[in-house]
Design a protein around this motif. Structure first.
Motif, PDB file in Angstrom:
ATOM      1  N   LEU A   1       0.791  -1.098   0.019  1.00 12.25           N
ATOM      2  CA  LEU A   1       0.023   0.037  -0.255  1.00 12.25           C
ATOM      3  C   LEU A   1       0.896   1.295  -0.183  1.00 12.25           C
ATOM      4  O   LEU A   1       0.525   2.069  -0.748  1.00 12.25           O
ATOM      5  CB  LEU A   1      -0.877   0.000   1.185  1.00 12.25           C
ATOM      6  CG  LEU A   1      -2.071  -0.722   1.325  1.00 12.25           C
ATOM      7  CD1 LEU A   1      -2.959  -0.650   2.537  1.00 12.25           C
ATOM      8  CD2 LEU A   1      -3.065  -0.193  -0.038  1.00 12.25           C
ATOM      9  N   LEU A   2       1.837   1.195   0.753  1.00 15.19           N
ATOM     10  CA  LEU A   2       3.081   2.373   0.795  1.00 15.19           C
ATOM     11  C   LEU A   2       3.469   2.634  -0.467  1.00 15.19           C
ATOM     12  O   LEU A   2       3.793   3.681  -0.882  1.00 15.19           O
ATOM     13  CB  LEU A   2       3.820   2.086   1.835  1.00 15.19           C
ATOM     14  CG  LEU A   2       3.492   2.472   3.262  1.00 15.19           C
ATOM     15  CD1 LEU A   2       4.400   1.540   4.362  1.00 15.19           C
ATOM     16  CD2 LEU A   2       3.129   3.676   3.572  1.00 15.19           C
ATOM     17  N   SER A   3       3.891   1.608  -1.006  1.00 12.40           N
ATOM     18  CA  SER A   3       4.549   1.483  -2.285  1.00 12.40           C
ATOM     19  C   SER A   3       3.688   1.944  -3.615  1.00 12.40           C
ATOM     20  O   SER A   3       3.956   2.864  -4.334  1.00 12.40           O
ATOM     21  CB  SER A   3       5.208   0.298  -2.755  1.00 12.40           C
ATOM     22  OG  SER A   3       5.878  -0.341  -1.778  1.00 12.40           O
ATOM     23  N   MET A   4       2.524   1.705  -3.471  1.00 11.54           N
ATOM     24  CA  MET A   4       1.323   2.166  -4.186  1.00 11.54           C
ATOM     25  C   MET A   4       1.542   3.743  -4.366  1.00 11.54           C
ATOM     26  O   MET A   4       1.071   4.276  -5.229  1.00 11.54           O
ATOM     27  CB  MET A   4      -0.004   1.353  -3.903  1.00 11.54           C
ATOM     28  CG  MET A   4      -1.242   1.864  -4.514  1.00 11.54           C
ATOM     29  SD  MET A   4      -2.686   1.252  -4.016  1.00 11.54           S
ATOM     30  CE  MET A   4      -2.783   2.684  -2.794  1.00 11.54           C
ATOM     31  N   VAL A   5       1.506   4.355  -3.251  1.00 12.23           N
ATOM     32  CA  VAL A   5       1.197   5.691  -3.127  1.00 12.23           C
ATOM     33  C   VAL A   5       2.353   6.612  -3.254  1.00 12.23           C
ATOM     34  O   VAL A   5       2.380   7.684  -3.938  1.00 12.23           O
ATOM     35  CB  VAL A   5       0.795   6.269  -1.710  1.00 12.23           C
ATOM     36  CG1 VAL A   5       0.255   7.573  -1.482  1.00 12.23           C
ATOM     37  CG2 VAL A   5      -0.112   5.174  -1.147  1.00 12.23           C
TER      38      VAL A   5
ATOM     39  N   VAL B   1      -2.873   8.701   1.651  1.00 11.89           N
ATOM     40  CA  VAL B   1      -1.705   8.356   2.502  1.00 11.89           C
ATOM     41  C   VAL B   1      -2.599   8.386   3.903  1.00 11.89           C
ATOM     42  O   VAL B   1      -2.457   7.565   4.767  1.00 11.89           O
ATOM     43  CB  VAL B   1      -0.828   9.339   2.641  1.00 11.89           C
ATOM     44  CG1 VAL B   1       0.081   9.436   3.906  1.00 11.89           C
ATOM     45  CG2 VAL B   1      -0.053   9.509   1.211  1.00 11.89           C
ATOM     46  N   ARG B   2      -3.526   9.154   4.218  1.00 10.65           N
ATOM     47  CA  ARG B   2      -4.143   9.014   5.467  1.00 10.65           C
ATOM     48  C   ARG B   2      -4.917   7.834   5.818  1.00 10.65           C
ATOM     49  O   ARG B   2      -5.098   7.258   6.724  1.00 10.65           O
ATOM     50  CB  ARG B   2      -5.333  10.314   5.375  1.00 10.65           C
ATOM     51  CG  ARG B   2      -5.000  11.627   5.616  1.00 10.65           C
ATOM     52  CD  ARG B   2      -4.637  12.265   7.038  1.00 10.65           C
ATOM     53  NE  ARG B   2      -3.733  13.200   6.844  1.00 10.65           N
ATOM     54  CZ  ARG B   2      -4.220  14.386   7.205  1.00 10.65           C
ATOM     55  NH1 ARG B   2      -5.345  14.946   7.265  1.00 10.65           N
ATOM     56  NH2 ARG B   2      -3.216  15.349   7.267  1.00 10.65           N
ATOM     57  N   PHE B   3      -5.588   7.418   4.713  1.00 11.93           N
ATOM     58  CA  PHE B   3      -5.929   6.105   4.696  1.00 11.93           C
ATOM     59  C   PHE B   3      -4.837   5.047   5.009  1.00 11.93           C
ATOM     60  O   PHE B   3      -5.429   4.272   5.934  1.00 11.93           O
ATOM     61  CB  PHE B   3      -6.908   5.679   3.432  1.00 11.93           C
ATOM     62  CG  PHE B   3      -7.116   4.310   3.163  1.00 11.93           C
ATOM     63  CD1 PHE B   3      -8.239   3.606   3.936  1.00 11.93           C
ATOM     64  CD2 PHE B   3      -6.314   3.435   2.210  1.00 11.93           C
ATOM     65  CE1 PHE B   3      -8.180   2.162   3.819  1.00 11.93           C
ATOM     66  CE2 PHE B   3      -6.626   2.082   2.149  1.00 11.93           C
ATOM     67  CZ  PHE B   3      -7.426   1.281   3.012  1.00 11.93           C
ATOM     68  N   VAL B   4      -4.121   5.042   4.354  1.00 13.65           N
ATOM     69  CA  VAL B   4      -2.938   4.065   4.641  1.00 13.65           C
ATOM     70  C   VAL B   4      -2.559   3.863   6.121  1.00 13.65           C
ATOM     71  O   VAL B   4      -2.259   2.990   6.742  1.00 13.65           O
ATOM     72  CB  VAL B   4      -1.719   4.370   3.587  1.00 13.65           C
ATOM     73  CG1 VAL B   4      -0.678   3.442   3.857  1.00 13.65           C
ATOM     74  CG2 VAL B   4      -2.440   3.856   2.180  1.00 13.65           C
ATOM     75  N   LEU B   5      -2.447   5.281   6.625  1.00 13.96           N
ATOM     76  CA  LEU B   5      -2.099   5.398   8.000  1.00 13.96           C
ATOM     77  C   LEU B   5      -3.207   4.936   8.914  1.00 13.96           C
ATOM     78  O   LEU B   5      -2.573   4.200  10.062  1.00 13.96           O
ATOM     79  CB  LEU B   5      -1.761   6.728   8.314  1.00 13.96           C
ATOM     80  CG  LEU B   5      -0.365   7.504   7.847  1.00 13.96           C
ATOM     81  CD1 LEU B   5      -0.414   8.949   8.222  1.00 13.96           C
ATOM     82  CD2 LEU B   5       0.675   6.963   8.521  1.00 13.96           C
TER      83      LEU B   5
ATOM     84  N   PRO C   1       5.797   8.117   1.551  1.00 15.99           N
ATOM     85  CA  PRO C   1       4.442   8.627   1.790  1.00 15.99           C
ATOM     86  C   PRO C   1       4.254   9.159   3.140  1.00 15.99           C
ATOM     87  O   PRO C   1       3.788  10.405   3.324  1.00 15.99           O
ATOM     88  CB  PRO C   1       3.505   7.603   1.335  1.00 15.99           C
ATOM     89  CG  PRO C   1       4.178   6.467   0.682  1.00 15.99           C
ATOM     90  CD  PRO C   1       5.674   6.605   1.048  1.00 15.99           C
ATOM     91  N   VAL C   2       4.552   8.472   4.011  1.00 13.08           N
ATOM     92  CA  VAL C   2       4.428   8.867   5.432  1.00 13.08           C
ATOM     93  C   VAL C   2       5.322   9.957   5.755  1.00 13.08           C
ATOM     94  O   VAL C   2       4.932  11.033   6.577  1.00 13.08           O
ATOM     95  CB  VAL C   2       4.642   7.525   6.447  1.00 13.08           C
ATOM     96  CG1 VAL C   2       4.496   8.154   8.010  1.00 13.08           C
ATOM     97  CG2 VAL C   2       4.002   6.470   6.250  1.00 13.08           C
ATOM     98  N   SER C   3       6.556  10.165   5.347  1.00 14.96           N
ATOM     99  CA  SER C   3       7.342  11.277   5.488  1.00 14.96           C
ATOM    100  C   SER C   3       6.952  12.373   4.863  1.00 14.96           C
ATOM    101  O   SER C   3       7.186  13.556   5.532  1.00 14.96           O
ATOM    102  CB  SER C   3       8.947  10.802   4.893  1.00 14.96           C
ATOM    103  OG  SER C   3       9.543   9.844   5.543  1.00 14.96           O
TER     104      SER C   3
END
Ligand code: ASP
Length: 420
Positions: free
Chosen positions: A51-55, A196-200, A281-283
């Motif tokens: 999911l992270l890589s996707m974003v 990203v909010r969703f992934v978090l 994405p988180v950074s």
């Protein structure tokens, strides 16, 4: 139904960092209690990394186009030089710190027998000229497909600069087209932030699975076996984060406590996923919403940092080199130290931002100073833990430099996140 909705609502309202932290602690407990049988939840952790890589790629492309086309090429090159300069400085400090901690904590001293039992690891020499050549994107779509960030970064940067000129055109038709594309990219970046909010929100489950699998697979006993090596690496990373970055931030008038508070999310995600590129994405979300760093700085500095600036990986290289010196009974001279530091910085720059990439790069550092490559086989057993430590440091280093450069450019948005 209402109860379920109420539960979801309370979950969403609970701060993300606490949820992630709870996931982490529960994961450690589950790993200890269930041992290797916890491996069944591995796909959950991998799904989170996917999911992270996707974003990551769309986020980098949209924000960098917006960032690069919002400022003049002259300012952009000044920011670029500053970012690169700081990345190099902090990387050298980290490498030297790794040597210092290695000499102080002395991993490997008295454990020379380990080397006799170790298996030899085949060497795959890495060619720096080839590596640099690959940064020029022959086919940017192929680079995107391979998640090769630097060529994508270079192309996007050139594209963004091109867009600046198009937007500045005197011909209304061309200017309009440029402005429209700029707006589309701006909207694209905003959409990716929502994703990203969703992934978090699902991160706590991913973090739970990732840490549970590591602990379930290796157990906590491994900590004792290689305690001094892990301690040396943890000390180097800890000093970098708590003293070096904080000191530098203070020097530039940024409150280090607020920085440490704000950087927790990316640090924890970097630590458990063991990939700086995946954590991007988180950074970036943290840079935008917590630190208020200007887009023209972080859209460039963070993807570049994720691939090139690896302070944790640099100190890891030097700590392991000192470990190898102790195991092999090699005398540690100032010239040897200088060579180790220099080669480690180069190796860290060349390290891919994926899990355990640094382990492969040890071949460069160790062979450059004639240390036995069998040491890599020894380190491999605990590399998961060392990788967690160094990746967390890598991610924090990028955000520290981005904060400094943004502040010196007078571009920080003080109305945001931790500064409010
Ligand atoms: N896993 C590290 C990172 O992604 C790289 C390394 O293995 O040193 O930052």
């Amino acid at each position: 139904m209402t109860g379920r909705n109420g539960l979801l609502k309370s979950y969403l309202e609970f701060p993300v960092i606490y949820k992630i932290f709870i996931g982490f602690v529960l994961g450690v407990i589950a790993g200890v209690l269930l041992g290797p049988s916890i491996m069944v939840i591995r796909p959950l952790g991998e799904a989170f990394i996917r999911l992270l890589s996707m974003v990551a790629l769309p986020l980098i492309v949209f924000t960098l186009i917006v960032g690069a086309s919002s400022i003049s090429p002259k300012d952009l090159s000044r920011i670029g030089v500053k970012v690169l300069g700081w990345y190099l400085i902090t990387c050298f400090i980290a490498a030297i710190l790794g040597v210092g901690m290695g000499l102080l904590i002395k991993p490997g001293l008295g454990s020379e027998h380990l080397l006799e039992e170790a298996e030899c690891t085949p060497v795959e020499p890495v060619d720096f000229a080839d590596m640099a050549l690959n940064w020029i994107p022959g086919n940017v779509f192929a680079s995107m497909a391979e998640f090769d960030i630097i060529p994508v970064l270079i192309f996007t940067l050139i594209f963004g600069i091109g867009l600046t000129y198009v937007r500045g055109s005197k011909e209304p038709r061309i200017k309009d087209a440029g402005d429209t594309l700029y707006k589309v990219c701006d909207a694209g970046a905003e959409i990716m932030y929502k994703v990203v909010r969703f992934v978090l929100e699902v991160a706590p489950f991913g973090v739970f699975a990732l840490i549970a699998v590591v602990i379930g697979d290796t157990g906590l006993g491994i900590f004792a076996e290689y305690a001094r090596l892990i301690a040396a690496e943890a000390a180097a990373d800890g000093i970098m984060i708590v003293c070096v970055y904080s000191g530098l931030l203070l020097l530039f008038g940024i409150n280090p406590l607020k920085f440490l508070k704000g950087v927790k999310d990316p640090w924890l995600v970097g630590t458990v996923t063991r990939t700086s590129a995946g954590t991007l994405p988180v950074s970036m979300n943290c840079a935008e919403n917590t630190f208020g760093i200007s887009k023209s700085v972080y859209s460039f500095s963070l993807p570049l940092g994720a691939t090139m600036n690896m302070d944790g990986s640099a100190s890891y290289q030097t700590v392991v080199a000192i470990f190898a010196c102790h195991l092999a009974g090699v005398q540690i001279t100032p010239v040897l130290i200088a060579t180790i530091v220099l080669v480690s910085v180069m190796a860290s720059i060349g390290t891919a931002s994926v899990p355990s990439a640094g382990l492969v790069m040890l071949t460069i550092t160790l062979s450059a100073v004639g240390l036995p490559l069998e040491v890599i086989g020894l380190v491999a057993g605990i590399d998961v833990i060392l990788d967690m430590l160094r990746t967390g440091n890598n991610v924090v280093g990028d955000l520290a430099v981005s904060n400094i450069v943004s502040k010196t450019e007078n571009e920080t948005n003080w109305d945001v996140g931790v500064w409010k």
